[in-house]
Write a protein that holds these residues in place. Structure first.
Motif, PDB file in Angstrom:
ATOM      1  N   GLU A 169      87.474  24.120 -22.387  1.00  0.00           N
ATOM      2  CA  GLU A 169      86.471  24.005 -23.447  1.00  0.00           C
ATOM      3  C   GLU A 169      87.048  23.192 -24.596  1.00  0.00           C
ATOM      4  O   GLU A 169      88.254  23.243 -24.851  1.00  0.00           O
ATOM      5  N   GLN A 170      86.173  22.458 -25.265  1.00  0.00           N
ATOM      6  CA  GLN A 170      86.566  21.670 -26.429  1.00  0.00           C
ATOM      7  C   GLN A 170      85.525  21.873 -27.523  1.00  0.00           C
ATOM      8  O   GLN A 170      84.340  21.652 -27.295  1.00  0.00           O
ATOM      9  N   GLU A 171      85.981  22.275 -28.701  1.00  0.00           N
ATOM     10  CA  GLU A 171      85.071  22.434 -29.838  1.00  0.00           C
ATOM     11  C   GLU A 171      84.739  21.064 -30.416  1.00  0.00           C
ATOM     12  O   GLU A 171      85.598  20.197 -30.509  1.00  0.00           O
ATOM     13  N   TYR A 172      83.470  20.872 -30.761  1.00  0.00           N
ATOM     14  CA  TYR A 172      83.043  19.672 -31.484  1.00  0.00           C
ATOM     15  C   TYR A 172      82.105  20.110 -32.593  1.00  0.00           C
ATOM     16  O   TYR A 172      81.696  21.271 -32.642  1.00  0.00           O
ATOM     17  N   ILE A 173      81.820  19.193 -33.510  1.00  0.00           N
ATOM     18  CA  ILE A 173      80.942  19.535 -34.628  1.00  0.00           C
ATOM     19  C   ILE A 173      79.735  18.601 -34.670  1.00  0.00           C
ATOM     20  O   ILE A 173      79.795  17.464 -34.215  1.00  0.00           O
ATOM     21  N   LYS A 174      78.669  19.132 -35.194  1.00  0.00           N
ATOM     22  CA  LYS A 174      77.441  18.378 -35.420  1.00  0.00           C
ATOM     23  C   LYS A 174      77.093  18.559 -36.891  1.00  0.00           C
ATOM     24  O   LYS A 174      77.024  19.686 -37.392  1.00  0.00           O
ATOM     25  N   PRO A 226      91.526  16.321 -28.459  1.00  0.00           N
ATOM     26  CA  PRO A 226      90.931  16.857 -27.236  1.00  0.00           C
ATOM     27  C   PRO A 226      91.666  16.443 -25.958  1.00  0.00           C
ATOM     28  O   PRO A 226      91.118  16.558 -24.868  1.00  0.00           O
ATOM     29  N   MET A 227      92.908  15.965 -26.064  1.00  0.00           N
ATOM     30  CA  MET A 227      93.583  15.417 -24.884  1.00  0.00           C
ATOM     31  C   MET A 227      93.814  16.462 -23.794  1.00  0.00           C
ATOM     32  O   MET A 227      93.803  16.126 -22.613  1.00  0.00           O
ATOM     33  N   GLN A 228      93.984  17.721 -24.147  1.00  0.00           N
ATOM     34  CA  GLN A 228      94.123  18.744 -23.113  1.00  0.00           C
ATOM     35  C   GLN A 228      92.832  18.834 -22.295  1.00  0.00           C
ATOM     36  O   GLN A 228      92.863  18.904 -21.069  1.00  0.00           O
ATOM     37  N   PHE A 229      91.685  18.811 -22.964  1.00  0.00           N
ATOM     38  CA  PHE A 229      90.380  18.832 -22.290  1.00  0.00           C
ATOM     39  C   PHE A 229      90.229  17.602 -21.393  1.00  0.00           C
ATOM     40  O   PHE A 229      89.828  17.711 -20.236  1.00  0.00           O
ATOM     41  N   VAL A 230      90.574  16.423 -21.929  1.00  0.00           N
ATOM     42  CA  VAL A 230      90.476  15.164 -21.168  1.00  0.00           C
ATOM     43  C   VAL A 230      91.398  15.209 -19.957  1.00  0.00           C
ATOM     44  O   VAL A 230      90.997  14.824 -18.846  1.00  0.00           O
ATOM     45  N   ASN A 231      92.622  15.690 -20.129  1.00  0.00           N
ATOM     46  CA  ASN A 231      93.574  15.743 -19.018  1.00  0.00           C
ATOM     47  C   ASN A 231      93.130  16.701 -17.917  1.00  0.00           C
ATOM     48  O   ASN A 231      93.293  16.396 -16.730  1.00  0.00           O
ATOM     49  N   VAL A 232      92.565  17.849 -18.284  1.00  0.00           N
ATOM     50  CA  VAL A 232      92.050  18.781 -17.269  1.00  0.00           C
ATOM     51  C   VAL A 232      90.942  18.106 -16.480  1.00  0.00           C
ATOM     52  O   VAL A 232      90.895  18.197 -15.255  1.00  0.00           O
TER      53      VAL A 232
END
Length: 95
Positions: A6-11, A82-88
């Motif tokens: 999971e990766q948190e993002y904002i709006k 977010p590189m952990q999310f991208v790498n997974v």
């Protein structure tokens, strides 16, 4: 369905009235499952996601996470790297 990452993002929501402008920050999550990636409003089947990339803006990992799909490129504002999310995602797709 198993969540792989999971990766948190904002709006940012801007509300303007006759006196002021107020920015409201909403925290949301991108979720990577074995068969799809979901955001607050969208769902992308994993076979439609071609790639992910990240561009840092400012400091401390804040930037834009890009989802490259067969329907176009979608950007998500992140406050942390977010590189952990991208790498997974990239490791899972290689399988």
């Amino acid at each position: 369905m198993e969540i792989l990452a999971e990766q948190e993002y904002i709006k940012i929501e801007r509300k303007v009235n006759s006196l002021e402008q107020v920015d409201i920050e909403h925290k949301r999550f991108l979720s990577l499952y074995t068969d799809k990636i979901t955001s607050y409003h969208r769902e992308f089947p994993i076979q439609e996601v071609l790639d992910m990339s990240y561009r840092q803006i400012g400091g401390e990992g804040a930037g834009l996470l890009y989802l490259h799909t067969t329907r176009g490129v979608y950007s998500y504002t992140v406050k942390s790297n977010p590189m952990q999310f991208v790498n997974v995602f990239k490791q899972y797709v290689k399988k």
